[in-house]
Design an enzyme around this catalytic site. Structure first.
Site, PDB file in Angstrom:
ATOM      1  N   ASP A  70       0.857  -1.183   0.000  1.00 40.29           N
ATOM      2  CA  ASP A  70       0.000   0.000   0.000  1.00 40.29           C
ATOM      3  C   ASP A  70       0.897   1.238   0.000  1.00 40.29           C
ATOM      4  OD1 ASP A  70       0.912   0.576   2.589  1.00 40.29           O
ATOM      5  OD2 ASP A  70      -0.848  -0.273   3.536  1.00 40.29           O
ATOM      6  N   GLN A  71       0.302   2.406   0.063  1.00 35.30           N
ATOM      7  CA  GLN A  71       1.113   3.610  -0.108  1.00 35.30           C
ATOM      8  C   GLN A  71       1.951   3.963   1.124  1.00 35.30           C
ATOM      9  OE1 GLN A  71      -1.782   6.552  -1.319  1.00 35.30           O
ATOM     10  NE2 GLN A  71      -1.885   7.452   0.717  1.00 35.30           N
TER      11      GLN A  71
END
Lengths: 140, 140, 140, 140
Positions: B16-17
């Protein structure tokens, strides 16, 4: 009558370490938009499946034009671009709700099958569903 | 006999970021490891389902201790920590293959049901499966 | 003032071959509900991250009580059940919108860190965020 | 020299309620296969990203020919079908390991960018990477 297109805000778990929404999620969004498109025209995919009709995906294609980021809202328009009574093709445009930018253009191909994966001829067996797709084709 | 634990390398789309593997994916890894654990003891989950036994998840718990990053290999050990013939509990340790660090500790609870979601008593109906779980419990 | 809980309808791609929503997706729904809970109290997770605060998940736990099926709407309530200024715990109830049945009860633990994964003491550094969590704790 | 294609067994959580692998997962498998293809030719995507090169997806297309079911092993071949030094296209065939059936044919388009999403000209800046792609193109 104008039917509202599908709107969706990107979830956190849909991001990847590039800091954008992972491209595979767009394919899932197309499904969401397609099902919403049918629902707004009187076709519940849920009921369809329960009545024994499946609509598998024969093909999908997506051109990514600009990134979608976490928490960004997108609007997904759907058009039925071909319909034969046995198969149909849908075209999609994903646009940023805020920036108005084209995010992606996509298409998908589908057929209608029964629970044994045999083709279903809608016109004969499900004239009402046939009509809905015919009308949707007319919108395009 | 030492049975090899499950090994898995994190995929890019699982990041994920934050730049790490999204925590929800660990829950999927537990399923992979649990199914691998059963397979290595002679129980194909695939065949199990086809013979009419489902093993739904009643509960899951996971403590995240250190991050897993993209392309990192982890080793997931599984232990059956309780088994009643109707339900079982599994405990998991996820460890970095390279750094040897504890990544997560987890557990999951399950029951055995038939296709109508009625409980299945393994001892009477599926003694061979019962025995496999009994033996797995003994390993812990 | 009553703040509306999070509502979500299960997507098709969230189903599995048991014919229900795969249990791992509930963990993703918790994240959606948690972020929605914060947003409704004035905390955009998006802005939070951009200002350098991350809220990783330290642990998650979920008891599955009854299945959610495709296209079923659920309501997810969130409560902050503990908050120390450095960590917090949230509790969740997932309930069927139609059938009113309890689908799952869950909890998650979190801390506040900066981009280097060092703990952030909210009270001193981000008093406004501190207050929001204090107030959220008071709601429980 | 024959380089082994990518092999993957379908996970349970990749199924949907049609009883087959959800079509969106194939797009993720393509990424796995593409990264594996590069790794086997000396290009770690992990290192690439750390050295500041990202390879975003510009487009993806997939024709689904026959279903993949849970626990089924597939072999995914990758070919670089075009390479300009700035962009490349890959073609994929997904085949059942057991039944030998064609499951899907796919392609994806990519470019090379730096961390600010500016195009990277490989030939000048990263001749070694350029050469690897040139050689890969030659294999096709």
């Amino acid at each position: 009558m104008q039917i509202k297109p599908y709107e969706r805000t990107a979830f956190y778990y849909e991001t990847d370490q590039m800091g954008i929404i992972h491209h595979s999620n767009y394919i899932r969004w197309l499904e969401e938009a397609r099902i919403d498109f049918m629902a707004k025209r009187g076709l519940s995919y849920d009921e369809l499946e329960r009545s024994g009709i499946l609509i598998p995906v024969l093909g999908v294609s997506c051109d990514y034009r600009s990134s979608v980021v976490y928490n960004e809202a997108v609007i997904i328009t759907v058009k039925v671009t071909s319909f034969t009574g046995i198969k149909f093709t849908a075209a999609y445009e994903i646009t940023g709700k805020e920036d108005g930018r084209r995010k992606a253009s996509a298409s998908s191909k589908h057929c209608f099958v029964d629970r044994n994966w045999n083709p279903v001829k809608l016109k004969k067996m499900y004239p009402k569903i046939y009509e809905i797709f015919e009308n949707a084709l007319g919108e395009a």
